[in-house]
Each structure stands twice: as C-alpha cells, then as structure tokens.
Design an enzyme around this catalytic site. Structure first.
Site, short mmCIF file in Angstrom:
data_model
loop_
_atom_site.label_atom_id
_atom_site.label_comp_id
_atom_site.label_asym_id
_atom_site.label_seq_id
_atom_site.Cartn_x
_atom_site.Cartn_y
_atom_site.Cartn_z
N SER A 101 0.81 -1.21 0.00
CA SER A 101 0.00 0.00 0.00
C SER A 101 0.85 1.27 0.00
CB SER A 101 -0.96 -0.03 1.20
OG SER A 101 -1.86 1.03 1.16
N ASP A 239 -2.51 6.26 -3.59
CA ASP A 239 -1.37 5.65 -2.90
C ASP A 239 -0.90 4.47 -3.75
OD1 ASP A 239 -3.52 3.95 -2.41
OD2 ASP A 239 -2.81 3.37 -0.43
N ASP A 243 -5.92 2.12 -3.45
CA ASP A 243 -7.19 1.91 -2.74
C ASP A 243 -7.60 3.16 -1.97
OD1 ASP A 243 -5.38 1.78 -0.63
OD2 ASP A 243 -6.22 -0.04 0.25
#
Length: 460
Positions: A101, A239, A243
């Site tokens: 992430s 990012d 998400d």
C-alpha cells in the site's frame, strides 16, 4: 488468541527479509488448504502493485496455491479495487493483493479478499495462520496441479464498469493526477481522459523503487503544488495500491477523506438521494467533520481504523459511504472495499454536477485542532495497563474537559502506538498530548517517530 502474521491490512514486511519467497510459498499453500477444507471454488485471482519484489512474491504465493491443486488467475499490475471487483464478479473463491500500500518500496505485503470482495475475516485469517505450521496432506501431481494463467480481460471489465460512474463525462474539467508510481498510475489517467478530462500527470513512471517516494496520497503537498503549477481545476492523488484517493482544490489545499465524504453526502442529500442519512467514519474522524454532519442532519458512526471495520459497520447500518481521513473511502453501491478510482470518479462527478469550484466545496467546514503522534517502542504489550499511563490518560481527559477526544491504539502494520488528541483549541490539545506522551516515554520507553498536525492533513 491473537494473530501472528496478519495485521489490520494483511501480512507486511521488508521483502526478502520478513516477507520472504519461502513465507509467500508457505502462505499460498496454507490458503490453498484452507480453500479445500472449506469446500470453496479452487480458484484464486492475484494482482500486484509496481514494486520490484512483487513478481517474486506473487510467483511464490501462486506456486503454493498451484501445489495444492488451486488454479490461479493473474492480473499483473492492478489496483486493489480492481482485484476486489474481479473476485466478486468471477468464479474465484479468494483474491490476493501483493502490495504494501502506502509503505516504501523495500516493503511488500499480501492481503486477502473473500469471494464477496471484502477483506478476509479475522477468524479466517487465524484459520489460515494455523495451517502455516502444518505439513500439507493435499499436494497432488500431474493433472491435479493447479493452472496458472494471465487474465487481461478481467481488468478491462473493471475499467468499463467504473466508466459508467460518470455518464455525463468530464469534458471541460482540468485534472492534475498523481499516480504515486503505483498500481493505479496507468488506468487512473486513462479513465480520466476517456471521460473527456484534460489530464496533467505526475507520479506515472514507475521503476520498481519509486512507489510512494515522490508524492501520492501520503505526500499530498506534491499534488497540491502540481495542481497549482499546472493550472488544473482539481488534483487527485492515489497511494501505492490505489485503494485510497485524496484531492486538493485549485489553490492546492488538501481535501482529505472526511471532507470528501462531507461534500459527496451533502450534495446527494440535497438531491433527495441520500438514504439513510448516515456516514461511517473512524475513531480518527475529525470533530469538525462530525459537527458539520450533525448540523446537516447526517449521523456519523465511528468504526475502528481500517476499511475492513468501516465496511462491516456500513453493512450493519446500511450506510452508502464510509471511510477514513487518509482517503480510504467505500461507496457501498460500488463495492465493499476502498477503491481510489471509484472515489476519484464519485467525487469528480459531484464537483461537475454541483457546478462549483473545488475551493468552494473546501470551505464547507473547519476542522477542529487534531494531532497524531506516531510513537516507536520495543513492545506494545501492556502499555494500556501501566499505572503511570492510566493516570496520565485520566489527567488528559480532565484537561479537555469534555471538549475533545483521545485515542491511543497500536498500529496494525508497524511496531508503533498511534496517539491522537483532538480539542476545541490547540493549546488544550497540545497540553493533553504532551501529558500522555511523557507518561508513555517514562513507562515503556516510547519515542516520537513522527508528529502530524491533522487539522489540515491526513489520518493514518
């Protein structure tokens, strides 16, 4: 019983160290045995972000699945939201996202989604962990070995589906776009152009090492400056796994998740299309946001941090939107998990339909003074039971005198405590935060890793 490997967002660690190919292989095997034991469809879909270690870990994880007789469909580089869409619209029992992430490039992770497109439940993660240390009794050979195939058409189906979010198109809108050199860098700008927007790009040249490094949703000053310099009407930044999405107005001011949801919800409420009048936030959601919603007849439900918990609270309440300051936002009619592309399109549509500038939307409310201390420590065990810390928390509550909030929680992905303090004025906020930090410093050796003023910034 606590989980050993899974945190709030899957398994994470430095690739080739904590998160080794050997571990990915073992995890893939455990997931395969979990699927077989539950009688689920023997098919898993996998996607990844742009990190150099992604193909290595994805291949190892897929090998573990195939060794158990589970077929694997690979999407290559794909946003998390796309992977959630594919698993809930295809024949797959589970999906895996190979991504860390917003973490830096040396890190990586593996997070799992169930067939309904939601993050795998905590109990199922624990069941999978229990299989990691057990020898496989289901491995097969010959025709029993799982098949491994690419699946480009599934990504095309996702892209076509999200284009329908804005039937009016975006012709005439100038959008600055920061892909964070991550999973959404190509599809994000392509979707905007397909809808007719004029797009200015940054963060769209991944090399395997620059993901999240130069900008993106976790460094919103980059998109703010880029939006102003390019003369765009609005800016949007993803990012690493796309998400989450955050925005800025044409003056470069950050529009975080709280503000995004407030603008979106009040627009559709004014159109008579926001039922129930409920938003799910988190314990980090700003008090100014909560006050604004209350004034507009909208209830704020607070969930634990993590879109898994936001999604659960949305299911229970029937809320149409929920999310975090960080830009993890869920639109229940579009899917059950955070999707930066969906967030981008939903918000840009409201800006377009409202006929107001992004800066006019920004001025809807003022945030309350809020600060976040990320505290490093050797062990998170027992911090909340230490007498010195308990006493400091009580004293801090007295300082706030009912006009503020305190939240201290262990990070689900790093060896840290997150200390958030919010107050009606910055002096009380800072006094209360200092009181708690000094107690944690003395009692358990906590030290400040970073200090973020969240009043006009992002939550975690």
């Amino acid at each position: 019983m606590s989980k050993k490997h899974f945190g709030t967002d899957g398994v994470r660690g430095v690739a080739n160290e904590k998160l080794s190919p050997e571990f990915a292989l073992a995890l893939g095997s455990a997931v395969g045995r979990f699927i077989i034991a539950r009688g689920l469809e023997r098919s898993v879909v996998i996607g990844r972000d742009t990190r150099r270690s992604g193909p290595m870990l994805g291949a190892a994880f897929a090998a573990g699945l195939c060794a158990e007789g589970v077929d694997v469909s690979t999407l290559g580089v794909a946003p998390t939201g796309a992977i959630s869409y594919v698993v809930r619209n295809g024949p797959h029992s589970l999906a895996a996202v190979i991504s860390a992430s917003h973490n830096p490039a040396p890190d990586n992770g593996i997070k799992l989604f169930a067939h309904d497109g939601k993050k795998v439940a905590d109990d199922d993660e624990m069941a999978i962990e229990s299989l990691l240390d057990e020898p496989s009794a289901t491995r097969t050979s010959g025709r029993g070995v799982g098949d491994l195939q690419p699946n480009v058409k599934a990504l095309e189906a996702y892209e076509n589906a999200i284009l329908e979010i804005i039937p009016e198109g975006l012709r005439g809108m100038k959008v600055a776009f920061d892909g964070a050199h991550g999973a959404g860098y190509a599809i994000g700008s392509r979707v905007l152009r397909t809808l007719g927007a004029e797009v200015f790009e940054t963060g769209c040249d991944p090399d395997g090492f620059n993901i999240n490094a130069e900008g993106g949703a976790t460094k919103p000053s980059t998109i703010g400056e880029f939006t102003v310099s390019s003369g765009a009407d609005i800016g949007v930044a993803f990012d690493g796994d796309a998400d989450r999405a955050v925005f800025c107005d044409e003056r470069g001011r950050l529009i975080n998740g709280d503000r995004t949801m407030a603008v979106w919800a009040t627009y559709w409420r004014d159109q008579g299309r926001f039922h129930p009048a409920t938003i799910v936030g988190t314990v980090m959601s700003n008090g100014g946001f909560a006050s604004f919603l209350n004034a507009h007849g909208i209830e704020l439900i607070r969930a634990a941090v993590g879109d898994k918990y936001v999604s659960q609270a949305m299911s229970e309440s029937g809320a149409k939107v929920g999310g975090e300051q960080s830009g993890h936002i869920i639109f229940s009619e579009r899917g059950p998990t955070g999707d930066g592309l969906v967030t981008m399109l939903e918000f840009l549509r409201v800006i377009q339909l409202a006929g107001k500038s992004a800066s006019a939307q920004y001025d809807a409310f003022e945030n309350w003074p809020q600060i976040l201390l990320n505290l490093k420590l050797e062990s998170r065990e027992g911090w909340d039971r230490h007498p010195q810390v308990v006493a400091a928390l009580n004293e801090a509550e007295s300082i706030l005198a009912g006009a503020g909030r305190i939240n201290v929680r262990a990070s689900g992905t790093m060896p840290m405590l997150r200390l958030m303090v919010e107050a009606a004025d910055s002096d009380r906020r800072d006094q209360a935060a200092e009181k708690i930090f000094r107690a944690l410093e003395s009692a358990i050796g906590a030290s400040v890793h970073s200090r973020v003023d969240l009043t006009h910034a992002l939550g975690d």
